[in-house]
Design an enzyme around this catalytic site. Structure first.
Site, PDB file in Angstrom:
ATOM      1  N   GLN A 104       0.823  -1.270  -0.072  1.00  0.00           N
ATOM      2  CA  GLN A 104      -0.187   0.136  -0.014  1.00  0.00           C
ATOM      3  C   GLN A 104       0.977   1.295   0.063  1.00  0.00           C
ATOM      4  O   GLN A 104       0.427   2.396  -0.095  1.00  0.00           O
ATOM      5  CB  GLN A 104      -0.864  -0.005   1.230  1.00  0.00           C
ATOM      6  CG  GLN A 104      -1.817  -1.119   1.465  1.00  0.00           C
ATOM      7  CD  GLN A 104      -2.478  -1.351   2.713  1.00  0.00           C
ATOM      8  OE1 GLN A 104      -1.869  -1.954   3.374  1.00  0.00           O
ATOM      9  NE2 GLN A 104      -3.468  -0.281   3.034  1.00  0.00           N
ATOM     10  N   ASP A 154       6.404   4.750  -1.166  1.00  0.00           N
ATOM     11  CA  ASP A 154       7.577   5.314  -0.822  1.00  0.00           C
ATOM     12  C   ASP A 154       8.606   4.496  -1.852  1.00  0.00           C
ATOM     13  O   ASP A 154       9.989   5.006  -1.699  1.00  0.00           O
ATOM     14  CB  ASP A 154       7.863   5.123   0.560  1.00  0.00           C
ATOM     15  CG  ASP A 154       7.779   3.846   1.206  1.00  0.00           C
ATOM     16  OD1 ASP A 154       7.966   2.787   0.291  1.00  0.00           O
ATOM     17  OD2 ASP A 154       7.412   3.671   2.428  1.00  0.00           O
ATOM     18  N   HIS A 208      -1.413   1.472  -4.281  1.00  0.00           N
ATOM     19  CA  HIS A 208      -1.499   2.857  -4.218  1.00  0.00           C
ATOM     20  C   HIS A 208      -0.730   3.801  -4.975  1.00  0.00           C
ATOM     21  O   HIS A 208      -0.779   4.999  -4.868  1.00  0.00           O
ATOM     22  CB  HIS A 208      -1.761   3.358  -2.845  1.00  0.00           C
ATOM     23  CG  HIS A 208      -2.977   2.599  -2.157  1.00  0.00           C
ATOM     24  ND1 HIS A 208      -2.730   2.333  -0.704  1.00  0.00           N
ATOM     25  CD2 HIS A 208      -3.997   1.845  -2.774  1.00  0.00           C
ATOM     26  CE1 HIS A 208      -4.084   1.670  -0.237  1.00  0.00           C
ATOM     27  NE2 HIS A 208      -4.663   1.437  -1.438  1.00  0.00           N
ATOM     28  N   CYS A 253      -2.460  13.671 -20.876  1.00  0.00           N
ATOM     29  CA  CYS A 253      -1.731  12.991 -21.882  1.00  0.00           C
ATOM     30  C   CYS A 253      -1.235  11.789 -21.057  1.00  0.00           C
ATOM     31  O   CYS A 253      -0.786  10.761 -21.688  1.00  0.00           O
ATOM     32  CB  CYS A 253      -0.519  13.638 -22.432  1.00  0.00           C
ATOM     33  SG  CYS A 253       0.676  13.952 -21.255  1.00  0.00           S
ATOM     34  N   CYS A 290       2.779  20.132 -17.553  1.00  0.00           N
ATOM     35  CA  CYS A 290       3.342  19.081 -17.973  1.00  0.00           C
ATOM     36  C   CYS A 290       4.234  19.478 -19.169  1.00  0.00           C
ATOM     37  O   CYS A 290       3.496  20.139 -20.324  1.00  0.00           O
ATOM     38  CB  CYS A 290       2.175  18.084 -18.653  1.00  0.00           C
ATOM     39  SG  CYS A 290       2.689  16.647 -19.564  1.00  0.00           S
ATOM     40  N   CYS A 311       2.714  17.944 -22.830  1.00  0.00           N
ATOM     41  CA  CYS A 311       1.403  18.706 -23.458  1.00  0.00           C
ATOM     42  C   CYS A 311       1.899  20.008 -23.816  1.00  0.00           C
ATOM     43  O   CYS A 311       1.370  20.652 -25.030  1.00  0.00           O
ATOM     44  CB  CYS A 311       0.502  19.011 -22.178  1.00  0.00           C
ATOM     45  SG  CYS A 311      -0.293  17.470 -21.750  1.00  0.00           S
ATOM     46  N   GLY A 323       2.669  -4.862   8.889  1.00  0.00           N
ATOM     47  CA  GLY A 323       2.463  -3.407   9.136  1.00  0.00           C
ATOM     48  C   GLY A 323       1.487  -2.388   8.390  1.00  0.00           C
ATOM     49  O   GLY A 323       1.652  -1.415   7.904  1.00  0.00           O
ATOM     50  N   GLY A 369      -0.302  -3.076  16.708  1.00  0.00           N
ATOM     51  CA  GLY A 369      -1.906  -2.540  17.119  1.00  0.00           C
ATOM     52  C   GLY A 369      -2.827  -3.386  16.401  1.00  0.00           C
ATOM     53  O   GLY A 369      -2.613  -4.156  15.914  1.00  0.00           O
TER      54      GLY A 369
END
Length: 406
Positions: A163, A166, A182, A193, A262, A265, A332, A360
């Protein structure tokens, strides 16, 4: 009046404390033993059921299918990781002890529709991201990321879904097939574009377009405010920290911030998608900053924002990774995002053994472990709340020894 589309908001409710499975996994040594017991079947030849094998054969005919070893589960484990695995690298998580949702109750991430529709929202986003990028850029994978790669090298893990945005996983173990569920922050993507653009180059352009902000960033670096992701320490220096390289400065003049357009573009304006003929107007001011008179050419981080759909190819790749595995280990992650939680739900529906290594609670974990037999020692299910960077390398060492003896 038509209603606005509903957005899936971040799950921020407190999560109950985990029920440790087996009970012996309540200590670090017990958790290591249980994780070894959970992962050790992946050292053996596959005992996949006929129905699973048939399903995998069908999946392997898809051009999107990739198992890293030519197809088939091979009895291997699928890893699903979240922000908790990167805390040891100096990054903040969302729901841990020092997580954003835990300490910063007012935190609200930008939504995809806001970014697309509002020039002011983009200025605020890029100003905060400009300051936060430095700390993310200098962070490096930790021992837990390396252990994931080691599990792949010895044949225990066949693929990984993360997920995290980084890029630590593909950096630490490029040999292990990894699906970035993600997206990633290392690049930007044009909303018009769809070309990708390096974030480091973009960061340099932001610095040139915003000299006052660049001077402030230099000041924050000099005073050490960005040397830590700890929210309390940053707050003492006038900053609030959020995940994904996002720094909040109270009362900052975000409206003054500028960002580039961009370059693809600008060089070759794309044709209009509505079929009306002509090209999309993309223009900049004299310094090269995106002009709000433009009709396109907006660069967006190549991450999946809240309210944005995961690309179909990514979703299919993640689902096929579940289908190609014999068991799944979550590391994690509190599974608070539905896109990750549903993958574990899929594994449960396929009667796959499920393991969770997370500090947790985890969202809805009772549904995953409610039917675990008391005699289980970790082979069929494991739930422990330990530091992944400390326990995973030891799990790897034991499994390597077991493989050597085999």
């Amino acid at each position: 009046m038509p209603r606005a589309p509903l957005l899936r908001v971040p799950y921020t409710d407190p999560l109950p404390a985990p029920k440790i499975i087996p009970t012996s996994a309540s200590t670090a040594s017990g958790a290591i033993a249980a994780l070894v017991d959970f992962l050790s079947p992946s050292l053996l030849p596959s005992k996949t059921s006929t129905s699973q094998t048939t399903a995998r054969s069908k999946l392997s005919t898809s051009p999107l299918y990739s198992s890293g070893d030519g197809g088939g589960g091979g009895g291997k484990t699928l890893l699903l990781t979240g922000a908790g695995i990167s805390v040891a690298s100096g990054l903040a998580d969302y729901r841990g002890t020092n997580g954003t949702y835990t300490l910063n109750k007012t935190y609200r991430p930008i939504y995809f529709n806001e970014f697309c529709e509002s020039h002011e929202a983009r200025k605020r986003y890029w100003a905060r991201s400009f300051l936060g990028w430095t700390n993310l850029e200098k962070a490096r994978p930790n021992k837990a990321h390396e252990a994931c790669g080691d599990l792949g090298q010895i044949g225990v893990v066949g693929s990984l879904i993360t997920q995290n945005v980084d890029s630590f996983h593909p950096t630490a173990h490029p040999h292990l097939p990894t699906t970035e569920l993600h997206g990633y922050l290392r690049s930007l993507v044009c909303l018009t574009c769809r070309s990708e653009y390096p974030r480091n180059t973009f960061q340099s352009q932001l610095s040139r377009l915003n000299p006052t902000w660049a001077a402030f960033l230099a000041e924050m670096l000099a005073c050490g405010a960005l040397d830590t992701e700890n929210p309390d320490e940053r707050r003492k220096k006038g900053l609030k920290t959020n995940p994904d390289g996002d720094v909040d400065i109270p009362d900052a003049p975000y409206t003054t911030f500028r960002y580039p357009a961009c370059p693809v573009c600008l060089e070759k304006p794309p044709k209009r998608a509505d079929g009306g003929g002509g090209t999309v107007r993309v223009q900049t001011d004299r310094d090269g900053a995106w002009d709000p008179k433009s009709e396109g050419g907006v660069l967006k981080p190549a991450v999946i924002m809240f309210g944005e759909s995961i690309p179909a190819a990514t979703k299919i790749a993640a689902e096929k990774a579940v289908d190609a595995a014999d068991r799944i280990l979550v590391v994690g992650s509190s599974l608070a995002t539905y896109s990750a939680w549903r993958l574990v739900k899929m594994a449960k529906e396929r009667h796959m053994p499920i393991g969770v290594l997370n500090m947790g609670g985890v969202r809805g974990e009772d549904a995953f472990f409610g039917d675990v037999e008391a005699a289980n020692t970790g082979r069929e299910a494991v739930r422990c709340s330990e530091n992944a960077e400390k326990v995973l390398p030891q799990v790897v060492r034991i499994l390597q020894e077991m493989k050597g003896r085999g």
